[in-house]
Scaffold this motif. Structure first.
Motif, PDB file in Angstrom:
ATOM      1  N   SER A  65       0.852  -1.179   0.000  1.00 46.58           N
ATOM      2  CA  SER A  65       0.000   0.000   0.000  1.00 46.58           C
ATOM      3  C   SER A  65       0.891   1.234   0.000  1.00 46.58           C
ATOM      4  O   SER A  65       1.769   1.372   0.860  1.00 46.58           O
ATOM      5  CB  SER A  65      -0.908   0.008   1.235  1.00 46.58           C
ATOM      6  N   ILE A  66       0.686   2.123  -0.974  1.00 47.44           N
ATOM      7  CA  ILE A  66       1.485   3.342  -1.089  1.00 47.44           C
ATOM      8  C   ILE A  66       0.534   4.534  -1.108  1.00 47.44           C
ATOM      9  O   ILE A  66      -0.383   4.596  -1.933  1.00 47.44           O
ATOM     10  CB  ILE A  66       2.363   3.311  -2.349  1.00 47.44           C
ATOM     11  N   PHE A  67       0.735   5.463  -0.171  1.00 48.15           N
ATOM     12  CA  PHE A  67      -0.151   6.614  -0.014  1.00 48.15           C
ATOM     13  C   PHE A  67      -1.604   6.163   0.112  1.00 48.15           C
ATOM     14  O   PHE A  67      -2.517   6.781  -0.444  1.00 48.15           O
ATOM     15  CB  PHE A  67       0.013   7.600  -1.170  1.00 48.15           C
TER      16      PHE A  67
ATOM     17  N   LEU B 221      11.382  10.158  -0.765  1.00 44.07           N
ATOM     18  CA  LEU B 221      12.588  10.110  -1.596  1.00 44.07           C
ATOM     19  C   LEU B 221      13.295   8.785  -1.402  1.00 44.07           C
ATOM     20  O   LEU B 221      13.597   8.388  -0.273  1.00 44.07           O
ATOM     21  CB  LEU B 221      13.544  11.244  -1.236  1.00 44.07           C
ATOM     22  N   LEU B 222      13.591   8.112  -2.512  1.00 44.35           N
ATOM     23  CA  LEU B 222      14.375   6.884  -2.528  1.00 44.35           C
ATOM     24  C   LEU B 222      15.732   7.207  -3.145  1.00 44.35           C
ATOM     25  O   LEU B 222      15.789   7.753  -4.250  1.00 44.35           O
ATOM     26  CB  LEU B 222      13.693   5.819  -3.390  1.00 44.35           C
TER      27      LEU B 222
ATOM     28  N   ARG C 189       3.611   7.929  -8.954  1.00 43.13           N
ATOM     29  CA  ARG C 189       5.079   7.997  -9.022  1.00 43.13           C
ATOM     30  C   ARG C 189       5.588   9.420  -8.856  1.00 43.13           C
ATOM     31  O   ARG C 189       6.696   9.628  -8.353  1.00 43.13           O
ATOM     32  CB  ARG C 189       5.576   7.425 -10.358  1.00 43.13           C
ATOM     33  N   ARG C 190       4.807  10.403  -9.280  1.00 43.29           N
ATOM     34  CA  ARG C 190       5.261  11.789  -9.161  1.00 43.29           C
ATOM     35  C   ARG C 190       5.367  12.232  -7.705  1.00 43.29           C
ATOM     36  O   ARG C 190       6.001  13.241  -7.409  1.00 43.29           O
ATOM     37  CB  ARG C 190       4.327  12.727  -9.934  1.00 43.29           C
ATOM     38  N   ARG C 191       4.768  11.485  -6.807  1.00 40.49           N
ATOM     39  CA  ARG C 191       4.875  11.802  -5.387  1.00 40.49           C
ATOM     40  C   ARG C 191       6.126  11.179  -4.764  1.00 40.49           C
ATOM     41  O   ARG C 191       6.388  11.356  -3.577  1.00 40.49           O
ATOM     42  CB  ARG C 191       3.622  11.307  -4.658  1.00 40.49           C
TER      43      ARG C 191
END
Length: 219
Positions: A60-62, A159-160, A78-80
């Motif tokens: 789960s992402i965001f 940020l990765l 992805r823009r986040r």
């Protein structure tokens, strides 16, 4: 912000390269991801950036279950997320300024709306006097900082960074770490994948250690 539950990944019919990963990443948090070469750090980063889908388990992402995402929903998600790739991925035919501005250009933004932001960020990472230079002329450390600036320009929530200090000397590595800490202070969650024990020892931060496809977390 990000949640993995019993996530496993295998390629084809082979054995799992990642097994039973269960963890979460909170907003505004800072963590290191480490482990031996080939342990699965880059694969985990690809899962986090939605470049791979797990064989099993929940990601789960965001707040969105990635298994239910439509392909059309992927770009906005992805823009986040900002990503600093190990191989920089700068475009040699674009100047440093143009490389950093690229995410805005892809979105069709008018240059007047982002010119000041790009210039300020280049100054912040110490490349203000190199903005009109092309990547083949930049040093390894300058390319690294340009890649970091490009990842930061859209003010990502997460940020990765995959081995962001792998091509720089220790003083510059410390400078880059300060940049990541300042970004984190401003509200971005940060995950740095690194082999550099000395870098990690400079900060009392959460460590996620991956080995043999399994993850241990040390708070």
């Amino acid at each position: 912000m990000i949640r993995f539950e019993n996530v496993g990944l295998r390629y084809g019919a082979g054995r799992e390269v990642l097994s039973d990963l269960t963890f979460s990443i909170a907003p505004h948090s800072f963590q290191f991801l480490t482990g031996p070469s080939g342990a699965g750090k880059t694969t985990l980063i690809r899962l986090l950036f939605l470049n791979l889908k797990p064989t099993r388990g929940l990601i789960s992402i965001f707040g969105k279950d990635t298994a239910l995402l439509r392909r059309a929903d992927m770009p906005a998600l992805r823009r986040r997320i900002g990503v600093v790739f190990q191989d920089f991925r700068l475009l040699d035919h674009l100047t440093t300024y143009e490389n950093v501005a690229l995410p805005y250009r892809v979105l069709g933004k008018d240059e007047a709306s982002y010119r000041a932001d790009v210039t300020d960020l280049l100054d912040w990472v110490g490349l203000g006097d190199r903005k009109h230079v092309y990547p083949p002329v930049l040093s390894g450390g300058e390319k690294q900082r340009a890649a970091i600036a490009r990842a930061l320009i859209t003010k990502p929530e997460f940020l990765l960074a995959d081995e962001p200090t792998g091509n720089v000397d220790p003083p510059l590595a410390r400078r880059l770490l300060r940049l990541f800490l300042e970004l984190n202070r401003l509200g971005t969650a940060v995950l740095i994948a690194t082999h550099d024990i000395g870098l990690m020892d400079q900060l009392d931060a959460r460590r996620m250690v991956i080995e043999g496809g399994h993850l241990e977390i040390y708070e």
